[in-house]
Enzyme design. Structure first.
Site, PDB file in Angstrom:
ATOM      1  N   VAL A 115       0.839  -1.207   0.000  1.00  0.00           N
ATOM      2  CA  VAL A 115       0.000   0.000   0.000  1.00  0.00           C
ATOM      3  C   VAL A 115       0.868   1.248   0.000  1.00  0.00           C
ATOM      4  CG1 VAL A 115      -1.962  -1.098   1.155  1.00  0.00           C
ATOM      5  CG2 VAL A 115      -0.220   0.066   2.530  1.00  0.00           C
ATOM      6  N   ASP A 116       2.142   1.106   0.375  1.00  0.00           N
ATOM      7  CA  ASP A 116       3.015   2.283   0.475  1.00  0.00           C
ATOM      8  C   ASP A 116       3.451   2.828  -0.887  1.00  0.00           C
ATOM      9  OD1 ASP A 116       2.896   2.132   3.218  1.00  0.00           O
ATOM     10  OD2 ASP A 116       4.669   0.866   3.367  1.00  0.00           O
ATOM     11  N   GLU A 123       0.511   9.730   8.680  1.00  0.00           N
ATOM     12  CA  GLU A 123       0.984   9.356  10.020  1.00  0.00           C
ATOM     13  C   GLU A 123       2.449   9.720  10.224  1.00  0.00           C
ATOM     14  OE1 GLU A 123       1.008   5.060  10.558  1.00  0.00           O
ATOM     15  OE2 GLU A 123       1.740   4.750   8.521  1.00  0.00           O
ATOM     16  N   LEU A 181      -8.544  -0.356   8.465  1.00  0.00           N
ATOM     17  CA  LEU A 181      -9.728  -0.286   7.606  1.00  0.00           C
ATOM     18  C   LEU A 181      -9.342   0.157   6.193  1.00  0.00           C
ATOM     19  CD1 LEU A 181     -11.115  -0.697  10.291  1.00  0.00           C
ATOM     20  CD2 LEU A 181     -12.677   1.174   9.772  1.00  0.00           C
ATOM     21  N   GLN A 182      -8.371   1.063   6.105  1.00  0.00           N
ATOM     22  CA  GLN A 182      -8.023   1.606   4.787  1.00  0.00           C
ATOM     23  C   GLN A 182      -7.361   0.577   3.886  1.00  0.00           C
ATOM     24  OE1 GLN A 182      -4.671   4.768   5.247  1.00  0.00           O
ATOM     25  NE2 GLN A 182      -5.090   4.031   7.310  1.00  0.00           N
TER      26      GLN A 182
END
Lengths: 425, 425
Positions: A148-149, A252, A303-304
Site C-alpha cells: 500500500v506504500d 501518520e 480499515l483503509q
C-alpha cells in the site's frame, strides 16, 4: 515468451508466499498465481505465514481448493495463507536459514519460489534467487510486487496502493460532505490520518477527492515536508473563514522541524506511553488550542488497507496480472526478476506487465517526485493528479450475500505432510 | 389515507429542514419529501442549516433543482441543505423564537413543516405542531425520523442506522481478515471504536460480522455495561491464546464503574487536554501494559456515518419512504405525527410505514433490550441478530464516475428572496 515457456523442462512444484502488511488485493495476486499455474499443470504450495512457513515446513496444498475458492480470492482482503514481518539476514550472517530453505525446497520438490511483498521481500527474493549458485540447488525466484506504500522502485505503481488510494479519496469526499453540512454550528475542522510513515503517496491520493482551493481536502500534510505550525494554522484559519470549514488529511509520518514524528511528540496515554498512529489528535488539539475551532478526527488504520468492498478495479486487475505474469516468468525459466507495471498512457490509462531485475528493486525506495507537491506544500499538483487518477478508476465490488455482507472466501488451507525434522534455530 | 389526501383544501408551501448529525441517507429522505411533494404540485422550501435557516429566513427554493438533481440526493451523503445542532427552548422560555418562526412561515405561506431529525428534533417538531393553537397560525408539523444512534422511540429502527450498522459490520469483518493474516508476527489485538455515546446499537451491529466465539468481533464493549477490566483482559488473553488474535469493538461511550467515560479518563494530548473520542487508545494501552500484545486501533469517526458508498439498501429505501410518507401525512392534514417503521416480519424481513404521535417520541430514548447482550456482556444474542440482520441487507452502491469516485449530487440551493427584517435575538 511463449517459446521460452515451451522450452521449460524442469518439473516440480511452485511455492508462493505472502509477506509484510497485507492489502485489499494481495489475494487477487494469489489467485493469479494459482490459476496460471493450474493452467500449466503445475502444483502450487503456499507457505503458511510467509517465509516463516517455508522455514518451518508449514506448507499448504492449494490443489485441495476448488476453482471457485481460488476465484473468490480475487475479491477477498487480507492474506489467505497468512503473512509475516520477518527479514532474512544475509547469507553470510545466517547460513543456517538458507540451508533450511533449501532443505524444505528439496524435500517438496520446489523449483519455483514466488515471494509477494514490498522492499524487504524483494531483497529476500533476490537472496533466494542466488541460492542456486551458492548452495547447489536449482531454484528460480520471482518477486511479486505488493504494498500500500507504493514505494517500490521500477514499477509505475504497486498492487495494493490503488485501493487504499481510492478508499482515502472517497473517505475524504464523504466525510467532507458531512462536515460541510454541520459546520455552521458544529465541527469546523476535520482531520483524517492516513498511513504512509515514510512517503506521502496515500495522503496525496486524498487530493483526488476535490480540485480547486475551496474543495476538500483543503490541506494535506506530507511526511516529505517538515511540519510548519504557523503556515498550517494560517491555512486552516483562512480556509474556515472562506469556506466555512476545513478538511485536513495528514500522513501518520508527519514530522516536526527536529525530525520527530508529530504523533510521538504528542499524545500520551493513561500509562504515560506515547500513542502511536496519533498525529490526528495532536493536530486537532493544536487547532483547538490556537484557533478555538471545534474539531473531529478519524484514524481508519487497517480499515483503509482491508476495504476490499471499495477496491479499485484497476488495482484488483493489476494485482491479478502480476501474479499471473510471475508464474509465466518462472515457468519460462526466468530468475531474480519481478513483474512490474509499466504505464504506456495516462489518458486513456494503459499499462502492461514487464519483467524487471530484482537487484534494481531490492532495498530501494521510490520517493514521491518533488513536482507532485504544490509550492505551499499542502496540496498536489496536476502532475500528481495525472499519475494518481488512473489508479483509483473502476469499481470491483465483491459479491454480497443475502445477509448484506461481502461474500469473502475462506480456504481450507490443507497442510502438506512434513518430511523434515523441526527447524531448531 | 387517499380520501383524506383528496380532501385537503389548504394551499401553500412546504418547508423541510434537516437537523442534528447527518447520515449516509438523510438526503434520501429529502428526495422522498421533494419527489412526493412535486407529485402533488406542492412547492418545497428547504431551510438552510436546519431550524436556523427558518429563524434567519434563509430558505432554499428546491423547485429550482432538476428532477435528476433531486434523484441524486437518494445516493448522496451529508445534509444537502445543511443541518445544525440547535434546540428551541420551550414556548414559555422563548416566545420570540416561535413568533419569528410564525412570521417566516406566514411570509412564505408555509403550511407544512417537516423536521428531519432525532429525539431533540421530534421535540421541536412537537412544539411547532402546537403553534397553530398557541399563536393563531395554521401550521401542520410532521417529524421525520433520522439518527445513526437508533434511539428513537416507537419506530422499529431509525433511517441512518442501518447504513452505519452495515459499515461497522463490514469494517469489522475486513479488518479482522487483515489481523488474522498477520497475527503470527504482528498485531494480535485490534480495537475498533464506534459511535454511540449512550446506547450500544452501533457496537452491537459489529456482532453481525461473525458468529461463534472464534469469529470476530470476539469482544464488544457496550455503554450499557460498566467496564470490567479484569474480565475484559481475561477474555482478550483467552481469545489470543485460542484463536491467535482478537478483535474488539468498543462504543465511544464505554464507562468505568465510577460512571466516567473511559475515553475521558484516559488519554491527554500534548497540551494536557483530555482527548475526546478516544476509548480505543485507552484500551490498546491497557492491553499492551497488562498483556504485552501488539495492538492496532481504528477510529473511523465521521467516516462511519457518511459512507454512502457502502450503505444498506434497506436503510436507503426506508429513508426515502419516511420522507414520502411525511408529505402524504402532511397533505392529508395530519399534525404532530412522525412516519415510523413498523416491522411485520423478521425473516423474510417486511416493514411498513405508519404514523405515530410525536408526543410518544419526543424526548424519549429507546434503550437496547437487555436480552440483546450475552450473559458475559461482551457479545450479542440471537435476539439481537434477528433484530439487526435485516437492517444491513442489500447494497445500494452509488453510481461512480469514470474518475473512480462516487457521483454525489450537488444542489444549486437557490435562495428564496427574504421578505422580513433580520431576526435580532
Amino acid at each position: 515468451m511463449s517459446q521460452k515457456r515451451q522450452s521449460t523442462a524442469i518439473t516440480g512444484n511452485l511455492l508462493y508466499a505472502q509477506s509484510g502488511g497485507v492489502t485489499a488485493v494481495i489475494n487477487a495476486t494469489a489467485a493469479g498465481v494459482i490459476e496460471a499455474a493450474r493452467g500449466k499443470g503445475v502444483k502450487v504450495y503456499a507457505a503458511r505465514n510467509g517465509i516463516l512457513g517455508a522455514l518451518r515446513e508449514e506448507l499448504i496444498d492449494t490443489s485441495k481448493e476448488s476453482a471457485a475458492a481460488i476465484t473468490a480470492l480475487r475479491h477477498t482482503p487480507g492474506g489467505a495463507f497468512g503473512s509475516c514481518r520477518y527479514k532474512l539476514k544475509s547469507l553470510e550472517d545466517d547460513r543456517a536459514e538458507y540451508a533450511r530453505l533449501i532443505d524444505v525446497f528439496r524435500a517438496h520438490e520446489i523449483r519455483w519460489f514466488l515471494y509477494n511483498g514490498g522492499n524487504d521481500s524483494a531483497d529476500t527474493a533476490l537472496k533466494i534467487s542466488q541460492l542456486g549458485n551458492a548452495m547447489g540447488y536449482d531454484i528460480r525466484c520471482i518477486g511479486v510486487p505488493k504494498t500500500v506504500d507504493n514505494d517500490l522502485a521500477v514499477t509505475d505503481c504497486c498492487p495494493g496502493f490503488g485501493s487504499v488510494a481510492k478508499y482515502t479519496a472517497i473517505s475524504t469526499l464523504e466525510a467532507s460532505l458531512d462536515v460541510a453540512s454541520m459546520a455552521e454550528t458544529s465541527t469546523k475542522v476535520f482531520i483524517l490520518e492516513v498511513m504512509g510513515r515514510h512517503a506521502g503517496w496515500i495522503a496525496a491520493a486524498a487530493g483526488l477527492a476535490g480540485e480547486g482551493e475551496d474543495e476538500p481536502p483543503h490541506i494535506i500534510l506530507f511526511p516529505e515536508n517538515s511540519f510548519d505550525e504557523v503556515a498550517f494554522l494560517a491555512k486552516v484559519k483562512a480556509t474556515v473563514e472562506r469556506v466555512g470549514w476545513c478538511t485536513v488529511v495528514a500522513s501518520e509520518g508527519v514530522r516536526n522541524a527536529a525530525g520527530e514524528f508529530l504523533a510521538d511528540a504528542g499524545t500520551r496515554d493513561a500509562f504515560g506511553h506515547t500513542q502511536l498512529g496519533g498525529v490526528a489528535p495532536v493536530l486537532a488539539a493544536l487547532v483547538k488550542e490556537k484557533l478555538g475551532y471545534k474539531y473531529h478526527w478519524a484514524l481508519p488504520d487497517y480499515l483503509q488497507r482491508s476495504a476490499r468492498n471499495m477496491a479499485s478495479k484497476t488495482d484488483a486487475n493489476q494485482a491479478y496480472a502480476v501474479g499471473k505474469a510471475a508464474v509465466e516468468y518462472a515457468l519460462a525459466g526466468m530468475n531474480a526478476v519481478m513483474p512490474v507495471i509499466t504505464r504506456t498512457s495516462d489518458s486513456p490509462y494503459r499499462w502492461k506487465i514487464e519483467p524487471a531485475a530484482l537487484d534494481k528493486i531490492a532495498n530501494r525506495e521510490k520517493k514521491m517526485p518533488a513536482d507532485f507537491l504544490t509550492l505551499d506544500g499542502f496540496g498536489i499538483t496536476a502532475a500528481a493528479r495525472r499519475y494518481l487518477a488512473p489508479l483509483i478508476q473502476g469499481e470491483a465490488h465483491p459479491p454480497h450475500g443475502r445477509d448484506g455482507l461481502p461474500k469473502y472466501g475462506r480456504l481450507k488451507n490443507t497442510a502438506v505432510a512434513k518430511k523434515l525434522p523441526a527447524f531448531e534455530h
